[in-house]
Each structure stands twice: as structure tokens, then as C-alpha cells.
Scaffold this active site. Structure first.
Site, PDB file in Angstrom:
ATOM      1  N   LYS A   1       0.833  -1.214   0.000  1.00  9.11           N
ATOM      2  CA  LYS A   1       0.000   0.000   0.000  1.00  9.11           C
ATOM      3  C   LYS A   1       0.866   1.263   0.000  1.00  9.11           C
ATOM      4  O   LYS A   1       0.510   2.264  -0.624  1.00  9.11           O
ATOM      5  CB  LYS A   1      -0.937   0.000   1.210  1.00  9.11           C
ATOM      6  CG  LYS A   1      -1.803  -1.255   1.326  1.00  9.11           C
ATOM      7  CD  LYS A   1      -2.644  -1.527   0.089  1.00  9.11           C
ATOM      8  CE  LYS A   1      -2.971  -2.991  -0.067  1.00  9.11           C
ATOM      9  NZ  LYS A   1      -3.612  -3.349  -1.325  1.00  9.11           N
TER      10      LYS A   1
ATOM     11  N   GLU B   1      -2.489   7.948   7.418  1.00  7.91           N
ATOM     12  CA  GLU B   1      -3.296   8.758   6.499  1.00  7.91           C
ATOM     13  C   GLU B   1      -4.180   9.663   7.328  1.00  7.91           C
ATOM     14  O   GLU B   1      -4.573   9.309   8.441  1.00  7.91           O
ATOM     15  CB  GLU B   1      -4.223   7.860   5.645  1.00  7.91           C
ATOM     16  CG  GLU B   1      -3.532   7.130   4.536  1.00  7.91           C
ATOM     17  CD  GLU B   1      -4.501   6.270   3.721  1.00  7.91           C
ATOM     18  OE1 GLU B   1      -5.730   6.372   3.919  1.00  7.91           O
ATOM     19  OE2 GLU B   1      -4.018   5.491   2.894  1.00  7.91           O
TER      20      GLU B   1
ATOM     21  N   HIS C   1     -15.836  -4.721   7.028  1.00 10.76           N
ATOM     22  CA  HIS C   1     -15.012  -4.711   5.805  1.00 10.76           C
ATOM     23  C   HIS C   1     -15.413  -5.798   4.823  1.00 10.76           C
ATOM     24  O   HIS C   1     -14.651  -6.189   3.951  1.00 10.76           O
ATOM     25  CB  HIS C   1     -13.525  -4.777   6.151  1.00 10.76           C
ATOM     26  CG  HIS C   1     -13.113  -3.666   7.074  1.00 10.76           C
ATOM     27  ND1 HIS C   1     -13.257  -2.341   6.730  1.00 10.76           N
ATOM     28  CD2 HIS C   1     -12.626  -3.677   8.333  1.00 10.76           C
ATOM     29  CE1 HIS C   1     -12.865  -1.587   7.731  1.00 10.76           C
ATOM     30  NE2 HIS C   1     -12.481  -2.369   8.727  1.00 10.76           N
TER      31      HIS C   1
ATOM     32  N   ARG D   1      -7.665  -7.961  -9.612  1.00 13.74           N
ATOM     33  CA  ARG D   1      -8.394  -9.196  -9.924  1.00 13.74           C
ATOM     34  C   ARG D   1      -9.778  -8.843 -10.454  1.00 13.74           C
ATOM     35  O   ARG D   1     -10.191  -7.686 -10.407  1.00 13.74           O
ATOM     36  CB  ARG D   1      -8.578 -10.019  -8.639  1.00 13.74           C
ATOM     37  CG  ARG D   1      -9.350  -9.219  -7.592  1.00 13.74           C
ATOM     38  CD  ARG D   1      -9.818 -10.014  -6.407  1.00 13.74           C
ATOM     39  NE  ARG D   1     -10.745  -9.239  -5.609  1.00 13.74           N
ATOM     40  CZ  ARG D   1     -10.424  -8.370  -4.664  1.00 13.74           C
ATOM     41  NH1 ARG D   1      -9.158  -8.143  -4.388  1.00 13.74           N
ATOM     42  NH2 ARG D   1     -11.359  -7.709  -4.016  1.00 13.74           N
TER      43      ARG D   1
HETATM   44  C1  MV4 Z   1      -9.967   4.870   5.436  1.00  8.31           C
HETATM   45  C2  MV4 Z   1     -11.108   5.397   6.052  1.00  8.31           C
HETATM   46  C3  MV4 Z   1     -11.076   6.729   6.420  1.00  8.31           C
HETATM   47  N1  MV4 Z   1      -9.969   7.469   6.198  1.00  8.31           N
HETATM   48  N2  MV4 Z   1      -8.905   5.662   5.229  1.00  8.31           N
HETATM   49  C4  MV4 Z   1     -11.332   0.296   5.371  1.00  8.31           C
HETATM   50  C5  MV4 Z   1     -10.827  -0.840   4.523  1.00  8.31           C
HETATM   51  C6  MV4 Z   1      -9.640  -0.315   3.835  1.00  8.31           C
HETATM   52  N3  MV4 Z   1      -9.491  -0.850   2.540  1.00  8.31           N
HETATM   53  C7  MV4 Z   1      -9.820   1.169   3.831  1.00  8.31           C
HETATM   54  N4  MV4 Z   1     -10.756   1.484   4.851  1.00  8.31           N
HETATM   55  C8  MV4 Z   1     -10.943   2.769   5.259  1.00  8.31           C
HETATM   56  N5  MV4 Z   1      -9.904   3.609   5.036  1.00  8.31           N
HETATM   57  C9  MV4 Z   1      -8.915   6.916   5.609  1.00  8.31           C
HETATM   58  N6  MV4 Z   1      -7.824   7.669   5.400  1.00  8.31           N
HETATM   59  C10 MV4 Z   1     -12.197   4.568   6.268  1.00  8.31           C
HETATM   60  C11 MV4 Z   1     -12.113   3.234   5.884  1.00  8.31           C
HETATM   61  C12 MV4 Z   1     -13.275   2.442   6.146  1.00  8.31           C
HETATM   62  C13 MV4 Z   1     -14.021   1.895   5.110  1.00  8.31           C
HETATM   63  C14 MV4 Z   1     -13.671   2.088   3.786  1.00  8.31           C
HETATM   64  C15 MV4 Z   1     -14.420   1.548   2.773  1.00  8.31           C
HETATM   65  C16 MV4 Z   1     -15.560   0.821   3.082  1.00  8.31           C
HETATM   66  C17 MV4 Z   1     -15.928   0.608   4.369  1.00  8.31           C
HETATM   67  C18 MV4 Z   1     -15.169   1.139   5.404  1.00  8.31           C
HETATM   68  C19 MV4 Z   1     -15.553   0.928   6.719  1.00  8.31           C
HETATM   69  C20 MV4 Z   1     -14.797   1.454   7.721  1.00  8.31           C
HETATM   70  C21 MV4 Z   1     -13.656   2.198   7.433  1.00  8.31           C
END
Ligand code: MV4
Length: 506
Positions: A116, A200, A235, A292
Site C-alpha cells: 500500500k 493517512e 469490511h 483481480r
Molecule cells: C480509510 C477510512 C477513512 N480514512 N482511510 C477500510 C478498509 C480499507 N481498505 C480502507 N478502509 C478505510 N480507510 C482513511 N484515510 C475509512 C475506511 C473504512 C471503510 C472504507 C471503505 C468501506 C468501508 C469502510 C468501513 C470502515 C472504514
């Protein structure tokens, strides 16, 4: 074109790929574990080979066994599906070295997106928007404090080797940072064997919107619109749709062009997905790239009219993309429900077991991609996704009403499923308004399942009365409810139901 394709996967996605192979006139080869001897993908493929015990490391994750099976069966290409080995650069490289075409991107594109921090670094270098923060793993708690103070709280700690929320911590203030750093590091170490974390800026109540891209091996890359994937729980995506209710034509073009540049920066080929976080001001930031075919690809297929698996296979065989960006058009609306073997009354825990009765919906605007059949036993060994039910319509309201109708036709007996959850989502006012963010599902699940318990008690009392009355009717001898008035329950209806029950017991 390929002579034979081996599908290194199971369940509905293996069936999906087998169908594409059949349509293209390419023989398909299934592989299976002990737990999947009687699975649908084994029945539908042209040939099937046993891999080993149920444990994924002994079967669907075992690179050596899969390569050996490809060789002995005469396959010249491997489709990895999603999950398992689909994003493993070691597997893609091993395929290449064994003279087998991996239907997906190159090992080096996968490797870049797998880290990442490395991905963030490359994407930022290409001048594309990433969430503010670091693109290097943190070296010390002191550095973490310095960076967090600079970008401002709340911040998000994330695992460099991560994705999917593992090793992720939301930190509201400096006093919480040290312990969050410790727990994120140890969780990342346990999950990925790499404890590196980076920072982040936290985006509060974001939306998760992703863009489908396709790239051929001749330098042409296109985007195929977006998918709204904000409805998630722990998630795990639950419902996805295309187009996103938030995205207009102009925003679609801007996100699409960024997604294409992300793919180009990675030297990407084949089908891929660029994930974005979208904040409340509709600003979007690159999050990660999935290298994918995704579970939710059907919603994109329905609104573009394209077959992504056909295109994956043709691209891997060296063909050029058969269309250009300006020929891609988005028409109508599609929504996908992921049907899981889960118990809604027991915190959505997996609910394996034998499917004793299966009534599957179809009809206008309904697509069903399923890996189950009546009489099949859902194994406990793998992800409990049973099927995907996708509704399509000329607009969002029609897609919703078709899905509600189809969900009411769906009956899976013998195991618990999450089908009832979709009736709640599709009935929700905020959902109808398109007001969805990543907190939507938790908010919905925190309300009680019923809006009105008193009303439920009255309905239960009335139902008990009706059943008692019916039982009194059938007790009269010949199984027909001849002493009931026609307008309460038709005797024809009742005898038809009795026949159906007898049949299903035989
Ligand atoms: C975040 C975020 C808020 N701010 N990054 C969760 C899974 C991962 N792939 C990225 N995720 C998140 N990253 C920043 N800088 C909030 C989430 C997140 C989230 C993102 C997508 C779909 C559902 C989620 C549920 C909780 C937190």
C-alpha cells in the site's frame, strides 16, 4: 485462443468462469478439495481434478498442486477467480515460468499494488490524488507523532502490507497514538508477517466508490464506470450498485480518467479495480487497486452490456480491446445482493449445512450467479458466499422493485441466510434517497429488526389463530379443509400445499 482453461477457484465464481469458457468454445477444467467433491463447479466443468484436503493450503492455495494439475490436464491458461491465489504475484510468476498464461495482470503490477505504501508513492508521483499522509512505513513513535501533528487529527494508521481493514486504527488524539501504534503493528505482523504501518488523514463517514478498468497488452486502457460499495459490514461488502447515486457524468469522467492513469502508472493489464474514498465534499482519493476480477463485477456488466470474463480471456490471449472509451456507455441501473450462509439472528455467524429446499428467483431484470443447488451441503471450510442476486432496470427504482420481488421468490431451506437483511436495506428511506456511506449498515443493524414490536405481537397472535383454525379443519379426516369458508383459505390451495409438502419430503 487458449486450448483449455483451468479455473483455480470454487463456488459461484468458478461457475461464472466455466460459463464464459463454454460460450467461447474453450474446454474448462475444475479443481476441487475433499469438501467440494459434489460442488456445482465440479459438475459444470468439462473436466475436474482433485487437489487434496479441505484446508485451502492443501488445495486452492497450493501453487504446486495447481500447476501440476494444469500440466497433466493440458491447460494452457489459468483463471484465478477472486480470493485464494488471485492477487498473489508469486503464483502469477510461477504460472509464467511454467509456460501457463495467468489470466490477470503481471506479477510486477500485482506486487506494486500489494504494497500500500509503494502504491501510494507511485500514484502520488504520477500526480494523482491520494489521501494526505505518509508513503513510507513509520520508523518510530516519535515520527508518528510528528506526522500526525502535521496532517492533523483524526488520523488513520494502516498496515503497509494490508488492505481489507486489518491492522487499521482510527486515532482521535495524540494520547491514543502510542497504544494504537502498538496494536496496529502487532495485528499487521500477525496477519501479514509484516508489521509496517503508515499514516493517512482520516476521512469521516466516507463513501467507497470504485472504478472498473480494462487494459489490453497493446497499451489501451479504458474505464467502465463506477460501483458504489459503501454498504459493508466488518469490511465485508454486502450490496453494491452501478452507477453510484452520488456520481454525475462529470464526476464519472474525472474518476474514470484518474483510474486509467493509476492503471497506466502500474503498467497494468487485464481487468482491475481502482478504489476511491470519497469525502462529504465529493473529493475523491486513491485508496488501493484490486488486481483481480471482483465479486461485484456483474453490476458493471449489466450497465455496460460487456462480458468482463470474455474480455479478460481475450485480453490474456493477446487480443486488442474491441472498443474504445467513447464507445462505452452506461445504461440503466444494477444492484447486487450477496447471499451468504449466515444467521441473522446470531450476529451473522456462518451457517453451513445441507440445503433441503431451494426455490430460486428469475424473471425480468434478474441475474443470479450461484454456486448452490438443492441437496448440496455448504461446507464450513470457505467463505460462506452462496450466490449473488442482481437486479437490473431502466432506473434505480425499477432495479430496486425487481430485486424486492425476486428476494421474495427466493427460499433457501435447511440453512440460515442473510436474505432478510436485503428486504430491510431495500425498504430503507435513506437507501431509497441514495444516502449511503460506510456507516449505513451499522446504523441499520443497530436499530431493532422491527420498527414496532407491539404490531409484531398482534400479527403473531392473528397468525396463531389462523393456524389453530386450519389445524381444526384438517383434523376432520381426509386432509382437506372442507369445513373452512372459501374466503379464509381455499381448499384447493390447501390440498395443493399438502401435495407439495409430501413431495418435498419424499
Ligand atoms: C480509510 C477510512 C477513512 N480514512 N482511510 C477500510 C478498509 C480499507 N481498505 C480502507 N478502509 C478505510 N480507510 C482513511 N484515510 C475509512 C475506511 C473504512 C471503510 C472504507 C471503505 C468501506 C468501508 C469502510 C468501513 C470502515 C472504514
Amino acid at each position: 485462443m487458449f486450448k483449455k482453461i483451468l479455473i483455480a477457484n470454487r463456488g459461484e465464481i468458478a461457475v461464472r468462469v466455466i460459463r464464459a469458457c463454454r460460450e467461447l468454445g474453450i474446454p474448462s477444467i475444475a479443481v476441487y478439495s475433499d469438501a467440494d467433491r459434489a460442488s456445482l463447479h465440479v459438475r459444470k466443468a468439462d473436466e475436474a481434478y482433485h487437489l487434496g484436503p479441505a484446508a485451502a493450503t492443501e488445495s486452492y492455495l497450493n501453487i504446486q498442486k495447481i500447476l501440476k494439475t494444469a500440466k497433466t490436464s493440458g491447460a494452457d491458461a489459468i483463471h484465478p477467480g477472486y480470493g485464494f491465489l488471485s492477487e498473489n504475484p508469486v503464483f502469477a510468476q510461477a504460472c509464467a515460468e511454467a509456460g501457463l498464461k495467468f489470466i490477470g495482470p503481471t506479477a510486477s503490477a500485482m506486487q506494486m499494488m500489494g504494497s500500500k505504501t509503494h502504491a501510494r508513492e507511485q500514484i502520488a508521483k504520477a500526480g494523482l490524488p491520494i489521501v494526505p499522509g505518509t508513503s513510507r512505513p513509520l520508523q518510530s513513535p516519535a515520527e508518528a507523532h510528528e506526522v500526525a501533528d502535521r496532517i492533523g487529527y483524526p488520523i488513520m494508521l494502516k498496515a503497509a502490507a494490508g488492505g481489507g481493514g486489518k491492522g487499521m486504527r482510527l486515532v482521535h488524539k495524540p494520547a491514543e497514538l502510542n497504544s494504537a501504534l502498538q496494536s496496529a503493528t502487532s495485528e499487521a505482523e500477525r496477519a501479514f508477517g509484516d508489521g509496517s504501518v503508515y499514516i493517512e488523514k482520516a476521512i469521516l463517514n466516507p463513501r467507497h466508490i470504485e472504478v472498473q478498468v480494462l487494459a489490453d497488452e497493446h497499451g489501451h486502457t479504458v474505464y467502465l464506470g463506477e460501483r458504489e460499495c459503501s454498504l459493508q459490514r466488518r469490511h465485508q461488502k454486502v450490496l453494491e450498485e452501478s452507477p453510484s447515486p452520488l456520481v454525475d457524468v462529470e464526476m464519472r469522467r474525472r474518476m474514470g480518467e484518474v483510474a486509467v492513469r493509476v492503471a497506466q502508472a502500474a503498467g497494468y493489464t487485464n481487468a482491475g479495480t481502482v478504489e476511491f474514498l470519497v469525502d462529504q465534499g465529493k473529493n475523491f482519493y486513491f485508496l488501493e487497486m484490486n488486481t483481480r476480477l471482483q465479486v461485484e463485477h456483474p453490476v458493471t456488466e449489466l450497465v455496460t452490456g460487456l462480458d468482463l470474463v470474455h474480455l479478460q480471456i481475450r485480453i490474456a490471449a493477446g487480443e486488442k480491446l474491441p472498443f474504445s472509451q467513447n464507445e462505452v456507455c452506461i445504461r440503466g441501473h444494477a444492484i447486487e445482493c450477496r447471499i451468504y450462509a449466515e444467521d441473522p439472528d446470531n450476529n451473522y455467524l456462518p451457517s453451513p449445512g445441507k440445503i433441503t429446499l431451494l426455490l430460486a428467483p428469475s424473471g425480468p431484470g434478474i441475474r443470479r450467479d450461484s454456486g448452490m443447488y438443492e441437496g448440496w451441503t455448504v461446507p464450513i471450510d470457505y467463505d460462506p458466499l452462496l450466490a449473488k442476486l442482481i437486479g437490473y432496470g431502466t432506473d434505480r427504482e425499477q432495479a430496486i422493485s425487481r430485486l424486492v420481488r425476486a428476494l421474495n421468490e427466493y427460499f433457501v431451506g435447511g440453512i440460515k441466510t442473510n436474505i432478510s437483511l436485503f428486504r430491510r436495506i431495500l425498504n430503507d428511506q435513506d437507501f431509497h434517497q441514495g444516502r449511503v456511506d460506510t456507516g449505513f449498515l451499522d446504523r441499520l443493524l443497530n436499530c431493532s429488526a422491527s420498527e414496532s414490536p407491539e404490531k409484531d405481537a398482534r400479527i403473531a397472535a392473528i397468525a396463531a389463530g389462523v393456524f389453530a383454525h386450519l389445524d381444526a379443519g384438517s383434523a376432520s379426516g381426509n386432509g382437506r379443509a372442507h369445513d373452512l369458508p372459501e374466503n379464509v383459505f381455499s381448499s384447493w390451495k390447501k390440498s395443493a400445499r399438502l401435495e407439495a409438502v409430501k413431495e418435498s419430503r419424499e
